[in-house]
Design a protein around this motif. Sequence first.
Motif, PDB file in Angstrom:
ATOM      1  N   LEU A   8      10.535  42.892  -7.971  1.00 27.75           N
ATOM      2  CA  LEU A   8      10.855  44.228  -7.731  1.00 27.75           C
ATOM      3  C   LEU A   8       9.750  45.185  -7.834  1.00 27.75           C
ATOM      4  O   LEU A   8       9.352  45.720  -6.992  1.00 27.75           O
ATOM      5  CB  LEU A   8      11.998  44.872  -8.521  1.00 27.75           C
ATOM      6  CG  LEU A   8      12.197  46.310  -8.381  1.00 27.75           C
ATOM      7  CD1 LEU A   8      12.768  46.656  -7.038  1.00 27.75           C
ATOM      8  CD2 LEU A   8      13.159  46.813  -9.174  1.00 27.75           C
ATOM      9  N   SER A   9       9.039  44.814  -8.916  1.00 25.07           N
ATOM     10  CA  SER A   9       7.671  45.690  -9.031  1.00 25.07           C
ATOM     11  C   SER A   9       6.748  45.346  -8.009  1.00 25.07           C
ATOM     12  O   SER A   9       5.741  46.238  -7.504  1.00 25.07           O
ATOM     13  CB  SER A   9       7.054  45.340 -10.383  1.00 25.07           C
ATOM     14  OG  SER A   9       6.527  44.131 -10.743  1.00 25.07           O
ATOM     15  N   ARG A  10       6.563  43.862  -7.696  1.00 26.51           N
ATOM     16  CA  ARG A  10       5.632  43.456  -6.519  1.00 26.51           C
ATOM     17  C   ARG A  10       5.926  44.227  -5.283  1.00 26.51           C
ATOM     18  O   ARG A  10       5.251  44.624  -4.407  1.00 26.51           O
ATOM     19  CB  ARG A  10       5.707  42.037  -6.493  1.00 26.51           C
ATOM     20  CG  ARG A  10       4.897  41.406  -7.411  1.00 26.51           C
ATOM     21  CD  ARG A  10       4.814  39.841  -7.492  1.00 26.51           C
ATOM     22  NE  ARG A  10       4.675  39.355  -6.152  1.00 26.51           N
ATOM     23  CZ  ARG A  10       4.993  38.069  -6.223  1.00 26.51           C
ATOM     24  NH1 ARG A  10       5.123  37.234  -7.383  1.00 26.51           N
ATOM     25  NH2 ARG A  10       4.935  37.325  -5.064  1.00 26.51           N
ATOM     26  N   GLN A  11       7.327  44.458  -4.988  1.00 28.65           N
ATOM     27  CA  GLN A  11       7.864  44.970  -3.670  1.00 28.65           C
ATOM     28  C   GLN A  11       7.439  46.523  -3.698  1.00 28.65           C
ATOM     29  O   GLN A  11       7.132  46.974  -2.549  1.00 28.65           O
ATOM     30  CB  GLN A  11       9.250  44.794  -3.520  1.00 28.65           C
ATOM     31  CG  GLN A  11       9.819  43.289  -3.124  1.00 28.65           C
ATOM     32  CD  GLN A  11      11.371  43.284  -3.320  1.00 28.65           C
ATOM     33  OE1 GLN A  11      11.799  43.965  -2.741  1.00 28.65           O
ATOM     34  NE2 GLN A  11      11.643  42.242  -3.692  1.00 28.65           N
ATOM     35  N   LEU A  12       7.403  47.059  -4.929  1.00 27.43           N
ATOM     36  CA  LEU A  12       7.033  48.514  -5.019  1.00 27.43           C
ATOM     37  C   LEU A  12       5.539  48.690  -4.751  1.00 27.43           C
ATOM     38  O   LEU A  12       5.145  49.866  -4.592  1.00 27.43           O
ATOM     39  CB  LEU A  12       7.618  48.987  -6.325  1.00 27.43           C
ATOM     40  CG  LEU A  12       9.099  49.129  -6.537  1.00 27.43           C
ATOM     41  CD1 LEU A  12       9.419  49.687  -7.995  1.00 27.43           C
ATOM     42  CD2 LEU A  12       9.720  50.290  -5.690  1.00 27.43           C
ATOM     43  N   GLN A  13       4.925  47.502  -5.244  1.00 23.81           N
ATOM     44  CA  GLN A  13       3.431  47.656  -4.872  1.00 23.81           C
ATOM     45  C   GLN A  13       2.996  47.224  -3.386  1.00 23.81           C
ATOM     46  O   GLN A  13       2.071  46.887  -3.137  1.00 23.81           O
ATOM     47  CB  GLN A  13       2.708  46.771  -5.697  1.00 23.81           C
ATOM     48  CG  GLN A  13       2.865  47.318  -7.177  1.00 23.81           C
ATOM     49  CD  GLN A  13       2.285  46.126  -8.134  1.00 23.81           C
ATOM     50  OE1 GLN A  13       1.942  44.944  -7.950  1.00 23.81           O
ATOM     51  NE2 GLN A  13       2.392  46.393  -9.632  1.00 23.81           N
ATOM     52  N   ASP A  14       4.074  47.208  -2.465  1.00 21.56           N
ATOM     53  CA  ASP A  14       3.962  46.909  -1.146  1.00 21.56           C
ATOM     54  C   ASP A  14       3.823  45.533  -0.707  1.00 21.56           C
ATOM     55  O   ASP A  14       3.240  45.122   0.263  1.00 21.56           O
ATOM     56  CB  ASP A  14       2.651  47.617  -0.413  1.00 21.56           C
ATOM     57  CG  ASP A  14       2.995  48.277   1.073  1.00 21.56           C
ATOM     58  OD1 ASP A  14       4.092  47.898   1.472  1.00 21.56           O
ATOM     59  OD2 ASP A  14       1.931  48.198   1.697  1.00 21.56           O
ATOM     60  N   TYR A  15       4.415  44.680  -1.439  1.00 26.16           N
ATOM     61  CA  TYR A  15       4.404  43.341  -1.240  1.00 26.16           C
ATOM     62  C   TYR A  15       5.649  43.308  -0.211  1.00 26.16           C
ATOM     63  O   TYR A  15       6.767  43.884  -0.457  1.00 26.16           O
ATOM     64  CB  TYR A  15       4.828  42.478  -2.475  1.00 26.16           C
ATOM     65  CG  TYR A  15       3.413  41.896  -3.167  1.00 26.16           C
ATOM     66  CD1 TYR A  15       2.647  40.864  -3.003  1.00 26.16           C
ATOM     67  CD2 TYR A  15       2.814  42.881  -4.037  1.00 26.16           C
ATOM     68  CE1 TYR A  15       1.687  40.444  -3.731  1.00 26.16           C
ATOM     69  CE2 TYR A  15       1.511  42.581  -4.711  1.00 26.16           C
ATOM     70  CZ  TYR A  15       0.971  41.348  -4.564  1.00 26.16           C
ATOM     71  OH  TYR A  15       0.012  40.903  -5.233  1.00 26.16           O
ATOM     72  N   ARG A  16       5.406  42.411   0.555  1.00 26.71           N
ATOM     73  CA  ARG A  16       6.650  41.988   1.735  1.00 26.71           C
ATOM     74  C   ARG A  16       6.888  40.609   1.636  1.00 26.71           C
ATOM     75  O   ARG A  16       6.071  39.679   1.480  1.00 26.71           O
ATOM     76  CB  ARG A  16       6.133  42.297   3.114  1.00 26.71           C
ATOM     77  CG  ARG A  16       5.761  43.729   3.318  1.00 26.71           C
ATOM     78  CD  ARG A  16       5.163  43.981   4.679  1.00 26.71           C
ATOM     79  NE  ARG A  16       4.444  45.204   4.608  1.00 26.71           N
ATOM     80  CZ  ARG A  16       3.826  45.945   5.754  1.00 26.71           C
ATOM     81  NH1 ARG A  16       3.656  45.042   6.689  1.00 26.71           N
ATOM     82  NH2 ARG A  16       3.517  47.183   5.650  1.00 26.71           N
ATOM     83  N   LEU A  17       8.305  40.370   2.043  1.00 25.80           N
ATOM     84  CA  LEU A  17       8.751  38.844   2.192  1.00 25.80           C
ATOM     85  C   LEU A  17       7.970  38.344   3.291  1.00 25.80           C
ATOM     86  O   LEU A  17       8.257  38.733   4.510  1.00 25.80           O
ATOM     87  CB  LEU A  17      10.225  38.815   2.118  1.00 25.80           C
ATOM     88  CG  LEU A  17      10.805  37.541   2.477  1.00 25.80           C
ATOM     89  CD1 LEU A  17      10.425  36.603   1.358  1.00 25.80           C
ATOM     90  CD2 LEU A  17      12.324  37.529   2.628  1.00 25.80           C
ATOM     91  N   THR A  18       7.329  37.229   3.143  1.00 27.33           N
ATOM     92  CA  THR A  18       6.592  36.622   4.211  1.00 27.33           C
ATOM     93  C   THR A  18       6.989  35.105   4.272  1.00 27.33           C
ATOM     94  O   THR A  18       7.178  34.496   3.450  1.00 27.33           O
ATOM     95  CB  THR A  18       4.945  36.701   3.819  1.00 27.33           C
ATOM     96  OG1 THR A  18       4.393  38.088   3.439  1.00 27.33           O
ATOM     97  CG2 THR A  18       3.938  35.988   4.992  1.00 27.33           C
ATOM     98  N   THR A  19       7.200  34.842   5.688  1.00 26.37           N
ATOM     99  CA  THR A  19       7.345  33.407   5.921  1.00 26.37           C
ATOM    100  C   THR A  19       6.444  32.897   6.764  1.00 26.37           C
ATOM    101  O   THR A  19       5.985  33.499   7.830  1.00 26.37           O
ATOM    102  CB  THR A  19       8.633  33.451   6.449  1.00 26.37           C
ATOM    103  OG1 THR A  19       9.746  34.176   5.734  1.00 26.37           O
ATOM    104  CG2 THR A  19       9.493  32.120   6.946  1.00 26.37           C
TER     105      THR A  19
END
Length: 91
Positions: A8-19
């Motif tokens: 969650l904290s990584r997503q809030l730092q603009d990380y995206r699910l990458t495939t």
Amino acid sequence: MIISRSPLSRQLQDYRLTTAEILYHMPDHPGLLQTYVWQELDLAPRFPVLRKFLDFWSHNLDGKLHSVRVANLDLISPGHMRHVDALMTLQ
């Protein structure tokens, strides 16, 4: 500064699910291609986590890389609201 590694904290730092769909040559049969699907939270457009993985692959694994296809998606996005032209009565 403490950097949290929770998803969650990584997503809030603009990380995206990458495939990434990785095509590579099979070590014993170089004429054949094999597919490997990799998925992780990463930062677009530079993809440092994916680049680190591909660097590890090219230096430590026998299968030579052929191509990599990448897709990503924001998991956290602003909500949207739309008005519906309907009135319902509950009894």
